[in-house]
Design a protein around this motif. Sequence first.
Motif, PDB file in Angstrom:
ATOM      1  N   HIS A 145       0.848  -1.203   0.000  1.00  0.00           N
ATOM      2  CA  HIS A 145       0.000   0.000   0.000  1.00  0.00           C
ATOM      3  C   HIS A 145       0.882   1.251   0.000  1.00  0.00           C
ATOM      4  N   LEU A 146       1.928   1.242   0.820  1.00  0.00           N
ATOM      5  CA  LEU A 146       2.861   2.365   0.873  1.00  0.00           C
ATOM      6  C   LEU A 146       3.573   2.539  -0.466  1.00  0.00           C
ATOM      7  N   CYS A 147       4.007   1.452  -1.072  1.00  0.00           N
ATOM      8  CA  CYS A 147       4.664   1.543  -2.379  1.00  0.00           C
ATOM      9  C   CYS A 147       3.738   2.191  -3.405  1.00  0.00           C
ATOM     10  N   LEU A 148       2.481   1.809  -3.399  1.00  0.00           N
ATOM     11  CA  LEU A 148       1.523   2.414  -4.330  1.00  0.00           C
ATOM     12  C   LEU A 148       1.450   3.920  -4.124  1.00  0.00           C
ATOM     13  N   ARG A 149       1.421   4.341  -2.875  1.00  0.00           N
ATOM     14  CA  ARG A 149       1.375   5.781  -2.582  1.00  0.00           C
ATOM     15  C   ARG A 149       2.661   6.474  -3.038  1.00  0.00           C
ATOM     16  N   GLN A 150       3.787   5.794  -2.901  1.00  0.00           N
ATOM     17  CA  GLN A 150       5.060   6.373  -3.349  1.00  0.00           C
ATOM     18  C   GLN A 150       5.104   6.538  -4.861  1.00  0.00           C
ATOM     19  N   PHE A 151       4.324   5.762  -5.581  1.00  0.00           N
ATOM     20  CA  PHE A 151       4.210   5.914  -7.028  1.00  0.00           C
ATOM     21  C   PHE A 151       3.180   6.977  -7.406  1.00  0.00           C
ATOM     22  N   GLY A 152       2.605   7.642  -6.414  1.00  0.00           N
ATOM     23  CA  GLY A 152       1.628   8.679  -6.678  1.00  0.00           C
ATOM     24  C   GLY A 152       0.219   8.152  -6.885  1.00  0.00           C
ATOM     25  N   LYS A 153       0.006   6.891  -6.581  1.00  0.00           N
ATOM     26  CA  LYS A 153      -1.326   6.297  -6.707  1.00  0.00           C
ATOM     27  C   LYS A 153      -2.137   6.613  -5.451  1.00  0.00           C
ATOM     28  N   SER A 154      -3.421   6.431  -5.541  1.00  0.00           N
ATOM     29  CA  SER A 154      -4.312   6.609  -4.397  1.00  0.00           C
ATOM     30  C   SER A 154      -5.023   5.286  -4.132  1.00  0.00           C
ATOM     31  N   PRO A 155      -4.306   4.340  -3.527  1.00  0.00           N
ATOM     32  CA  PRO A 155      -4.934   3.036  -3.282  1.00  0.00           C
ATOM     33  C   PRO A 155      -6.106   3.172  -2.309  1.00  0.00           C
ATOM     34  N   ARG A 156      -7.085   2.341  -2.536  1.00  0.00           N
ATOM     35  CA  ARG A 156      -8.257   2.351  -1.663  1.00  0.00           C
ATOM     36  C   ARG A 156      -7.871   1.824  -0.282  1.00  0.00           C
ATOM     37  N   PRO A 157      -8.593   2.249   0.746  1.00  0.00           N
ATOM     38  CA  PRO A 157      -8.303   1.756   2.097  1.00  0.00           C
ATOM     39  C   PRO A 157      -8.459   0.239   2.175  1.00  0.00           C
ATOM     40  N   ILE A 158      -7.577  -0.383   2.935  1.00  0.00           N
ATOM     41  CA  ILE A 158      -7.673  -1.822   3.154  1.00  0.00           C
ATOM     42  C   ILE A 158      -7.752  -2.145   4.643  1.00  0.00           C
ATOM     43  N   ASP A 159      -8.050  -1.147   5.451  1.00  0.00           N
ATOM     44  CA  ASP A 159      -8.221  -1.380   6.882  1.00  0.00           C
ATOM     45  C   ASP A 159      -9.443  -2.262   7.117  1.00  0.00           C
ATOM     46  N   ILE A 160      -9.354  -3.083   8.143  1.00  0.00           N
ATOM     47  CA  ILE A 160     -10.440  -4.024   8.423  1.00  0.00           C
ATOM     48  C   ILE A 160     -11.758  -3.301   8.718  1.00  0.00           C
ATOM     49  N   ILE A 161     -11.692  -2.100   9.243  1.00  0.00           N
ATOM     50  CA  ILE A 161     -12.918  -1.346   9.542  1.00  0.00           C
ATOM     51  C   ILE A 161     -13.694  -1.050   8.255  1.00  0.00           C
ATOM     52  N   HIS A 162     -12.990  -0.879   7.140  1.00  0.00           N
ATOM     53  CA  HIS A 162     -13.659  -0.636   5.853  1.00  0.00           C
ATOM     54  C   HIS A 162     -14.291  -1.912   5.309  1.00  0.00           C
ATOM     55  N   PHE A 163     -13.713  -3.037   5.651  1.00  0.00           N
ATOM     56  CA  PHE A 163     -14.276  -4.325   5.257  1.00  0.00           C
ATOM     57  C   PHE A 163     -15.646  -4.528   5.894  1.00  0.00           C
ATOM     58  N   HIS A 164     -15.834  -3.988   7.078  1.00  0.00           N
ATOM     59  CA  HIS A 164     -17.084  -4.188   7.803  1.00  0.00           C
ATOM     60  C   HIS A 164     -18.152  -3.151   7.508  1.00  0.00           C
ATOM     61  N   LYS A 165     -17.864  -2.227   6.603  1.00  0.00           N
ATOM     62  CA  LYS A 165     -18.907  -1.304   6.191  1.00  0.00           C
ATOM     63  C   LYS A 165     -19.913  -2.047   5.327  1.00  0.00           C
ATOM     64  N   ALA A 166     -21.151  -1.629   5.396  1.00  0.00           N
ATOM     65  CA  ALA A 166     -22.154  -2.203   4.495  1.00  0.00           C
ATOM     66  C   ALA A 166     -21.800  -1.828   3.072  1.00  0.00           C
ATOM     67  N   PRO A 167     -21.777  -2.768   2.129  1.00  0.00           N
ATOM     68  CA  PRO A 167     -21.361  -2.469   0.757  1.00  0.00           C
ATOM     69  C   PRO A 167     -22.150  -1.320   0.118  1.00  0.00           C
ATOM     70  N   ALA A 168     -23.417  -1.185   0.450  1.00  0.00           N
ATOM     71  CA  ALA A 168     -24.220  -0.135  -0.170  1.00  0.00           C
ATOM     72  C   ALA A 168     -23.826   1.253   0.306  1.00  0.00           C
ATOM     73  N   THR A 169     -23.152   1.355   1.447  1.00  0.00           N
ATOM     74  CA  THR A 169     -22.782   2.663   1.990  1.00  0.00           C
ATOM     75  C   THR A 169     -21.292   2.908   1.964  1.00  0.00           C
ATOM     76  N   GLU A 170     -20.522   1.969   1.427  1.00  0.00           N
ATOM     77  CA  GLU A 170     -19.063   2.105   1.446  1.00  0.00           C
ATOM     78  C   GLU A 170     -18.632   3.296   0.605  1.00  0.00           C
ATOM     79  N   GLU A 171     -17.804   4.118   1.212  1.00  0.00           N
ATOM     80  CA  GLU A 171     -17.232   5.257   0.510  1.00  0.00           C
ATOM     81  C   GLU A 171     -15.717   5.116   0.564  1.00  0.00           C
ATOM     82  N   ASP A 172     -15.077   5.263  -0.576  1.00  0.00           N
ATOM     83  CA  ASP A 172     -13.610   5.161  -0.615  1.00  0.00           C
ATOM     84  C   ASP A 172     -12.989   6.527  -0.458  1.00  0.00           C
TER      85      ASP A 172
END
Length: 169
Positions: free
Chosen positions: A142-169
Amino acid sequence: MKDYFLMNAEYGRWANARLLDDCATLTDHEYHRDMNAVFGSVHATLNHLYATDTIWLHRFTGEGEPLETYEDILFEDLNDLREARAVLDERIIAFFQLLDKDDIHRELLFRTARRPSVTSRPFPVAVAHFFTHQTHHRSQIHLCLRQFGKSPRPIDIIHFHKAPATEED
């Protein structure tokens, strides 16, 4: 404890798929570039993560052919790795779905990879290491992606537990 392990396995599948999708935005040069990460490149780190997960799953189940090392490059192509990773993640989930209390309370006897010897750990400790190790290396990628100037989506476990219909990246 079984439910906790299963949640981590399902989270791992989600985070791996998400991260691999974000890695697909890299150029071939970026994907293979040495980023001074523990295993160098995003490519080598993803291969390491696949290899170690395969090694640990074999230790847990005794099934399949064991890998001898976690440093080999098993996949040169990101798409091949993505396909194999999806299959491996399903195998991991299936293992934890079938886990029973006797499995959880056992001592896990296994052969180490770095300095080959036979050792043991309580099964929950080995599983905690397994999931922590995954998170550790996903964070490096994830850090490497950011170092390339990318904006990777969050991969924290708290985001995994969001309801898919309300997930915001």
